[in-house]
Design a protein around this motif. Structure first.
Motif, short mmCIF file in Angstrom:
data_model
loop_
_atom_site.label_atom_id
_atom_site.label_comp_id
_atom_site.label_asym_id
_atom_site.label_seq_id
_atom_site.Cartn_x
_atom_site.Cartn_y
_atom_site.Cartn_z
N ALA A 98 70.62 -7.29 84.17
CA ALA A 98 71.64 -8.21 83.61
C ALA A 98 71.45 -9.62 84.18
O ALA A 98 72.33 -10.46 84.03
N ARG A 99 70.34 -9.81 84.88
CA ARG A 99 69.99 -11.10 85.50
C ARG A 99 71.02 -11.58 86.50
O ARG A 99 71.22 -12.77 86.71
N ARG A 100 71.71 -10.64 87.14
CA ARG A 100 72.65 -10.97 88.21
C ARG A 100 71.92 -11.02 89.55
O ARG A 100 70.92 -10.31 89.74
N ASP A 151 75.88 -12.24 93.56
CA ASP A 151 76.88 -11.56 92.72
C ASP A 151 77.28 -10.25 93.38
O ASP A 151 78.46 -9.92 93.46
N VAL A 152 76.27 -9.47 93.80
CA VAL A 152 76.55 -8.13 94.35
C VAL A 152 75.68 -7.88 95.59
O VAL A 152 74.49 -8.22 95.58
N GLY A 183 76.11 0.44 89.21
CA GLY A 183 75.56 -0.89 88.89
C GLY A 183 76.17 -1.45 87.61
O GLY A 183 76.56 -2.62 87.55
N GLY A 184 76.27 -0.60 86.60
CA GLY A 184 76.88 -1.04 85.34
C GLY A 184 78.34 -1.40 85.53
O GLY A 184 78.83 -2.41 84.97
N ALA A 185 79.04 -0.60 86.32
CA ALA A 185 80.47 -0.87 86.53
C ALA A 185 80.68 -2.16 87.32
O ALA A 185 81.61 -2.93 87.03
N ALA A 186 79.81 -2.40 88.32
CA ALA A 186 79.93 -3.66 89.08
C ALA A 186 79.68 -4.85 88.16
O ALA A 186 80.36 -5.88 88.25
N HIS A 187 78.72 -4.71 87.25
CA HIS A 187 78.46 -5.79 86.30
C HIS A 187 79.66 -6.03 85.39
O HIS A 187 80.10 -7.16 85.21
N ARG A 188 80.22 -4.96 84.86
CA ARG A 188 81.41 -5.11 84.00
C ARG A 188 82.55 -5.76 84.76
O ARG A 188 83.28 -6.60 84.22
N SER A 189 82.69 -5.40 86.01
CA SER A 189 83.76 -5.98 86.82
C SER A 189 83.56 -7.48 87.01
O SER A 189 84.52 -8.26 86.98
N LEU A 190 82.30 -7.91 87.17
CA LEU A 190 82.02 -9.35 87.29
C LEU A 190 82.43 -10.09 86.02
O LEU A 190 82.89 -11.23 86.06
N VAL A 191 82.29 -9.41 84.89
CA VAL A 191 82.60 -10.06 83.60
C VAL A 191 84.10 -10.00 83.30
O VAL A 191 84.70 -11.01 82.93
N PHE A 192 84.69 -8.82 83.50
CA PHE A 192 86.07 -8.63 83.01
C PHE A 192 87.14 -8.86 84.08
O PHE A 192 88.25 -9.22 83.75
#
Ligand SMILES: Cc1cc2nc3c(=O)[nH]c(=O)nc-3n(C[C@H](O)[C@H](O)[C@H](O)COP(=O)(O)OP(=O)(O)OC[C@H]3O[C@@H](n4cnc5c(N)ncnc54)[C@H](O)[C@@H]3O)c2cc1C
Length: 305
Positions: free
Chosen positions: A24-26, A4-5, A288-297
């Motif tokens: 976030a289990r990514r 993912d990242v 890290g949080g922003a990269a996760h949000r980007s994967l989702v949105f």
């Protein structure tokens, strides 16, 4: 896609970013060459809950915590190239081959260039220092100096009297205005215009500096503002915008640590004019949080480019 990242740089900023993604289990790959900026210091100060730990112990503790998460992989590898490909990125490794991910977090820090003076580099991180908050307290109110390189020397010389009697060595690099001289005098600081030629004392300690006219000035610490450059060219290769900082260029990021290239986030000294382990850690959490949000949105990164 392999991960993912990919997080490039695995110390304060990078490991904090990876932690958010792991929770976030990514799937995350952390690439790191194990040369953190503070490796020259015996101890690190001001990091909440860890004041006085050694840089190596701190890094090891952060890595050990992260290693408990099964979706995180580590590689002791240097990233040497990065490019957009499809809806993600491909990172080339120094040992050959490449790895791919949907998002990137750049956290590879900066490298310091020090003034060239005999005995200065050998004392870096112990008695030649850049940050009084990090190491000034340990000098125990003994005399300290500021070696001017730019106008930032005025700022340092105004702060330092809280740590010890202060001499500002202008070194031909900075001429204080009359107002600045008055302000320095009001803080009890001395201005010395004769150049420093060398540092004296058993390494890595400092006992004094020698001036061109032969005088020696006793000092327990000498503060300098290093010039900084990103530790790698990867952000340039990706087309990320830079800004000019007081010691050198740093990466432009928004409030959530997004660079100007969609899908690429950055944190730590590389992306800040304020170098500090705690701030790098906080920025890594955001990235890290922003990269996760980007994967989702931002599902279709190619369309966002
Ligand atoms: C001498 C000294 C002492 C300091 N003491 C303190 C202190 O006491 N308290 C404090 O708060 N701050 C201190 N600092 C500042 C602190 O070191 C930095 O703010 C902090 O290390 C920044 O963290 P970072 O994660 O951004 O970068 P770094 O900690 O520098 O980590 C970057 C990582 O990326 C890796 N890397 C680089 N290029 C690549 C690549 N191409 N591929 C893969 N990996 C790569 C490096 O090997 C490194 O492990 C000190 C700085 C110095 C110079």
């Amino acid at each position: 896609m392999d991960h993912d990242v990919i997080v490039i740089g695995g110390n304060f900023a990078g490991l904090s970013a990876a932690m958010q993604l792991a929770r976030a289990r990514r799937t995350v790959l952390v690439l790191d060459t194990n040369a953190p900026r503070n490796r020259f210091a015996a101890t690190s100060h001001g990091f909440p809950g860890q004041d006085g730990q050694g840089p190596a112990e701190l890094g090891a503790a952060l890595r050990a915590e992260l290693a408990a998460y099964p979706t995180v992989a580590f590689a002791s590898e240097a990233a040497v190239a990065a490019r957009r490909e499809g809806g993600g990125f491909v990172v080339s490794l120094a040992t050959g081959g490449g790895v791919a991910a949907r998002r990137l977090v750049l956290a590879y820090g900066v490298r310091d260039t020090l003034p060239e003076l005999p005995g200065l580099a050998e004392r870096w991180g112990v008695s030649v220092l850049h940050c009084p908050y990090c190491h000034g307290y340990e000098l125990d109110r003994q005399p300290v100096g500021v070696l001017a390189r730019t106008e930032m020397a005025f700022h340092q010389a105004m702060l330092l009297p809280d740590w010890g009697p202060t001499t500002l060595f202008t070194q031909g690099a900075f001429v204080p205005t009359e107002d600045q001289r008055r302000a320095l005098v009001s803080r009890g600081a001395t201005v010395e215009t004769t150049h420093v030629t060398s540092l004296i004392g058993p390494l890595p300690k400092l006992e004094a500096v020698r001036l061109t006219d032969g005088r020696t000035i006793p000092l327990s610490g000498l503060f300098v503002a290093p010039l900084t450059l990103p530790s790698s060219d990867l952000a340039n290769q990706l087309g990320c915008a830079m800004r000019d900082g007081p010691t050198g260029p740093y990466l432009e990021v928004d409030a959530m640590q997004a660079t100007t290239v969609p899908g690429v986030f950055a944190a730590g000294d590389l992306a800040s004019p304020m170098p500090n382990a705690t701030l790098a850690t906080a920025a890594g959490v955001l990235a890290g949080g922003a990269a996760h949000r980007s994967l989702v949105f931002d599902r279709d990164l190619a369309a966002a480019a």
